[in-house]
Write a protein that holds these residues in place. Structure first.
Motif, mmCIF file in Angstrom:
data_model
loop_
_atom_site.group_PDB
_atom_site.id
_atom_site.type_symbol
_atom_site.label_atom_id
_atom_site.label_comp_id
_atom_site.label_asym_id
_atom_site.label_seq_id
_atom_site.Cartn_x
_atom_site.Cartn_y
_atom_site.Cartn_z
ATOM 1 N N UNK A 232 12.761 8.996 31.911
ATOM 2 C CA UNK A 232 12.373 7.595 31.743
ATOM 3 C C UNK A 232 13.589 6.690 31.655
ATOM 4 N N UNK A 233 13.541 5.567 32.338
ATOM 5 C CA UNK A 233 14.646 4.626 32.339
ATOM 6 C C UNK A 233 14.228 3.330 32.992
ATOM 7 N N UNK A 234 15.169 2.421 33.090
ATOM 8 C CA UNK A 234 14.901 1.129 33.687
ATOM 9 C C UNK A 234 14.769 1.288 35.199
ATOM 10 N N UNK A 235 13.726 0.714 35.743
ATOM 11 C CA UNK A 235 13.458 0.821 37.172
ATOM 12 C C UNK A 235 13.988 -0.396 37.922
ATOM 13 N N UNK A 236 14.206 -0.240 39.208
ATOM 14 C CA UNK A 236 14.754 -1.312 40.033
ATOM 15 C C UNK A 236 13.754 -2.451 40.170
ATOM 16 N N UNK B 69 15.107 1.720 22.425
ATOM 17 C CA UNK B 69 15.796 1.198 21.262
ATOM 18 C C UNK B 69 17.059 0.432 21.567
ATOM 19 N N UNK B 70 17.439 0.351 22.835
ATOM 20 C CA UNK B 70 18.605 -0.402 23.263
ATOM 21 C C UNK B 70 18.144 -1.463 24.271
ATOM 22 N N UNK B 71 18.742 -2.642 24.183
ATOM 23 C CA UNK B 71 18.272 -3.760 25.002
ATOM 24 C C UNK B 71 18.981 -3.811 26.349
ATOM 25 N N UNK B 72 18.273 -4.347 27.330
ATOM 26 C CA UNK B 72 18.867 -4.695 28.607
ATOM 27 C C UNK B 72 19.144 -6.202 28.643
ATOM 28 N N UNK B 73 20.180 -6.581 29.340
ATOM 29 C CA UNK B 73 20.588 -7.981 29.465
ATOM 30 C C UNK B 73 20.418 -8.377 30.933
ATOM 31 N N UNK B 74 19.659 -9.441 31.178
ATOM 32 C CA UNK B 74 19.278 -9.821 32.539
ATOM 33 C C UNK B 74 19.682 -11.272 32.768
ATOM 34 N N UNK B 75 20.347 -11.519 33.863
ATOM 35 C CA UNK B 75 20.755 -12.887 34.181
ATOM 36 C C UNK B 75 20.894 -13.013 35.694
ATOM 37 N N UNK B 76 21.086 -14.232 36.142
ATOM 38 C CA UNK B 76 21.288 -14.506 37.564
ATOM 39 C C UNK B 76 22.692 -15.057 37.757
ATOM 40 N N UNK C 164 23.053 -13.336 42.730
ATOM 41 C CA UNK C 164 22.402 -12.054 42.474
ATOM 42 C C UNK C 164 21.531 -12.114 41.221
ATOM 43 N N UNK C 165 20.612 -11.171 41.140
ATOM 44 C CA UNK C 165 19.923 -10.824 39.905
ATOM 45 C C UNK C 165 20.643 -9.614 39.324
ATOM 46 N N UNK C 166 21.110 -9.738 38.080
ATOM 47 C CA UNK C 166 21.892 -8.685 37.442
ATOM 48 C C UNK C 166 21.105 -8.104 36.265
ATOM 49 N N UNK C 167 21.038 -6.804 36.174
ATOM 50 C CA UNK C 167 20.444 -6.122 35.026
ATOM 51 C C UNK C 167 21.494 -5.156 34.480
ATOM 52 N N UNK C 168 21.888 -5.360 33.215
ATOM 53 C CA UNK C 168 22.895 -4.536 32.565
ATOM 54 C C UNK C 168 22.290 -3.826 31.371
ATOM 55 N N UNK C 169 22.901 -2.710 30.971
ATOM 56 C CA UNK C 169 22.482 -2.095 29.716
ATOM 57 C C UNK C 169 23.177 -2.794 28.547
ATOM 58 N N UNK C 170 22.910 -2.330 27.347
ATOM 59 C CA UNK C 170 23.380 -3.033 26.151
ATOM 60 C C UNK C 170 24.894 -3.038 26.011
ATOM 61 N N UNK C 171 25.565 -2.125 26.690
ATOM 62 C CA UNK C 171 27.026 -2.067 26.653
ATOM 63 C C UNK C 171 27.676 -2.721 27.869
ATOM 64 N N UNK C 172 26.894 -3.453 28.644
ATOM 65 C CA UNK C 172 27.457 -4.178 29.764
ATOM 66 C C UNK C 172 27.669 -3.362 31.013
ATOM 67 N N UNK C 173 27.042 -2.209 31.093
ATOM 68 C CA UNK C 173 27.123 -1.393 32.302
ATOM 69 C C UNK C 173 26.040 -1.825 33.283
ATOM 70 N N UNK C 174 26.417 -1.962 34.549
ATOM 71 C CA UNK C 174 25.479 -2.422 35.550
ATOM 72 C C UNK C 174 24.419 -1.354 35.841
ATOM 73 N N UNK C 175 23.161 -1.762 35.724
ATOM 74 C CA UNK C 175 22.048 -0.918 36.141
ATOM 75 C C UNK C 175 21.607 -1.270 37.554
ATOM 76 N N UNK C 176 21.419 -2.575 37.787
ATOM 77 C CA UNK C 176 21.023 -3.045 39.115
ATOM 78 C C UNK C 176 21.642 -4.410 39.381
#
Length: 561
Positions: A66-70, A461-468, A480-492
């Motif tokens: 389980x994880x964040x999907x595109x 239990x950890x938040x995702x950060x989403x911005x454009x 772009x649409x950016x989705x990062x994990x709570x430590x600032x690592x790029x997910x999408x």
């Protein structure tokens, strides 16, 4: 759910074999790893880029656990015309069910105000206007009849209240001239009736803020600061107001930074808030109000009352959207303002953008083992890449506040004119991969980021950060649409649609997280600069925990969370 999609391969038996290998591989991996490990986003992570089958097949393992999907584009060009789209500014869309059908609608403001079908993006109604909307579309039940109203500010000194069907209830011109960019709604005295707070984006040392009741009447005591009162102020060129109950008395106070290094703080009746007695000693000696105490990098300089320009720096708050939030979860709210720190010597030079944290009595915040009497020191890359809106539209440092890592303390996330998104923990450091750069030197142009929304999309239990993001003008590129994990690592990172007309695109406004169709998952809605409103599906987010859902934290746009 584990997905192993099959893409065309030259021979059908090989395609089937690879599909079975994919499933078996994921079963082995899942058995050997904890479910909390990061999601595997591509086939290269498992079979490596040099695999001999790579030229014939592509197996995007969406997740091994389980994880964040595109995100997936749902629709675009919402609210556009056949000839093009009106420019979208810093106005986050709102979401509400306007007609009682099974799904919600998206309400967005460019110059026109439009309501769009959540499933298709089709136009439901439009109210025409020639003046731009700056602040996020605001929703509140002003009349206490169980139905929401839509509140919109515009340039040309306009404030308008609409029904959910797009009919105008009333329009006012709050300041007589200039542009209204500050808009927030709050129940100032907790009597069940909302008030509308507006701010003036034009020069002048007083009357920066005004407050209207639900019927469109100016409240007694407003506008403020009043003529002849002590203190300093100027225009408010962003969404420069927040409202919350700062002292637990049941009434809400209003914080309003201005185009100075001073902050205006007012009660519900427009009276200025007093400061701590520690500020009594500098000239004029005696009790002071917030707008008499200048802000500097260090509180020590605040106490002196002036800076030694060239060596002691101070912020300008022209573009500062304040936030009020209980950062350390002790029941007492703090005031967070990101300022543009500059050298006040000649020539005036912008240096960096950084958060300041205040208590209700204007002292700097120091509690729970943290100390913000001096703001964090910037790194070597903090200077502005551009402050010229002819080159690229202005980067506004709107903060979003949420507990990213689940430790009970909130972090401060904000975009900056240095081409990065920052996330400060209360220990005054940035953890993990923060700050996150959206401008990449190899691209050859500047990219700036919007205010972020924050949610735990995958319930870990950890938040995702989403911005454009948006790009420099004249580049014929898009943001772009950016989705990062709570430590600032790029997910999408997903390219936003190209401009329908114009030579650049992106989204200046914070996205909005909401459900706009009939399935249980969330969608992400953005107002782009040159391609109208766009919406993305966010798969497997039905149980997501939303921490900061839209510009300024809620559809009240009050900056209080």
């Amino acid at each position: 759910m584990v997905l192993c999609p099959m893409y065309p391969i030259k021979k059908l038996p090989l395609r089937r074999l690879l599909y079975l290998i994919c499933l078996a591989s994921l079963l082995v991996i899942s058995a050997g790893r904890e479910a909390t490990k990061p999601a595997i986003a591509s086939h290269a992570a498992l079979i490596g880029p040099a695999d001999p089958l790579d030229k014939y097949t592509y197996l995007p393992f969406i997740s091994a656990y389980p994880g964040v999907q595109a995100p997936a584009l749902k629709w675009s060009l919402g609210g556009c015309f056949s000839w093009g789209c009106q420019t979208g500014w810093y106005s986050s869309p709102a979401v509400a069910n306007i007609d009682g059908d099974p799904q919600a609608e998206v309400i967005a403001g460019m110059s026109d105000l439009v309501a769009l079908d959540g499933v298709t993006g089709g136009l439901q109604w439009r109210t025409a206007n020639s003046s731009r909307v700056w602040t996020g579309v605001t929703l509140a039940d002003l009349t206490a009849d169980g139905s929401l109203e839509i509140i919109v500010e515009r340039s040309a000194d306009q404030l308008t209240v609409y029904t959910l069907q797009g009919s105008v209830l009333w329009t006012r011109n709050p300041f007589g001239s200039g542009e209204v960019r500050t808009l927030a709604v709050a129940d100032l005295e907790k009597d069940g009736s909302y008030e509308i707070i507006v701010g003036r984006a034009s020069s002048g040392g007083t009357k920066q803020l005004s407050v209207y009741d639900a019927a469109g009447n100016v409240r007694p005591g407003w506008p403020a600061r009043r003529e002849g009162e002590p203190g300093y102020g100027a225009g408010m060129y962003n969404q420069n107001a927040a409202a919350a109950d700062l002292d637990g008395d049941g009434d809400q106070e209003i914080i309003g930074p201005t185009d100075t290094h001073y902050i205006t703080a007012l009660d519900k009746d427009g009276n200025q808030l007093p400061t701590n007695i520690m500020f009594n000693s500098f000239n004029p000696v005696g009790p002071k109000v917030w707008s008499q105490v200048g802000v500097h990098v260090s509180q020590e300089v605040d106490l002196r009352g002036y800076a030694n320009c060239g060596t002691e720096h101070r912020p300008n708050f022209a573009d500062s959207a304040p936030v009020i939030s209980d950062l350390d979860n002790n029941g007492v709210p703090e005031i967070i303002v990101v300022g543009n720190v500059y050298n006040c010597d000649d020539p005036y030079t912008s240096l960096f953008q950084m958060p300041f944290i205040f208590n209700r009595d204007r002292t700097r915040w120091a509690a729970s083992g943290f100390n913000w009497t001096v703001i964090p020191a910037p790194d070597a890359r903090a200077a502005p890449l551009s402050e010229d809106y002819n080159l690229i539209e202005t980067a506004l440092p709107n903060p979003s506040v949420a507990d990213l890592d689940g430790d009970g303390f909130k972090e401060i996330v904000f975009p900056s004119y240095d081409g990065r998104v920052h996330a400060y923990w209360l220990d005054k450091t940035q953890h993990g991969n923060w700050p996150y750069a959206v401008t990449r030197p190899g691209e050859g142009f500047i990219r700036f980021a919007s205010e972020a929304v924050i949610a735990d999309l995958d319930q870990n239990g950890k938040a995702e950060v989403i911005f454009a993001s948006w790009v420099q003008k004249g580049m014929s590129r898009t943001g772009k649409l950016h989705i990062l994990d709570y430590l600032g690592n790029m997910l999408y990172e997903v390219d936003l649609p190209p401009a329908k007309d114009g030579d650049w695109n992106g989204a200046l406004a914070a996205p909005t997280l909401a459900s706009i169709d009939t399935d249980p998952d969330l969608e992400l809605v953005l107002l782009t600069a040159q391609s109208g409103v766009v919406a993305y599906d966010l798969p497997r987010t039905a149980g997501a925990t939303i921490l900061w859902n839209t510009g300024r934290g809620s559809f009240l746009r009050s900056g209080s969370k």
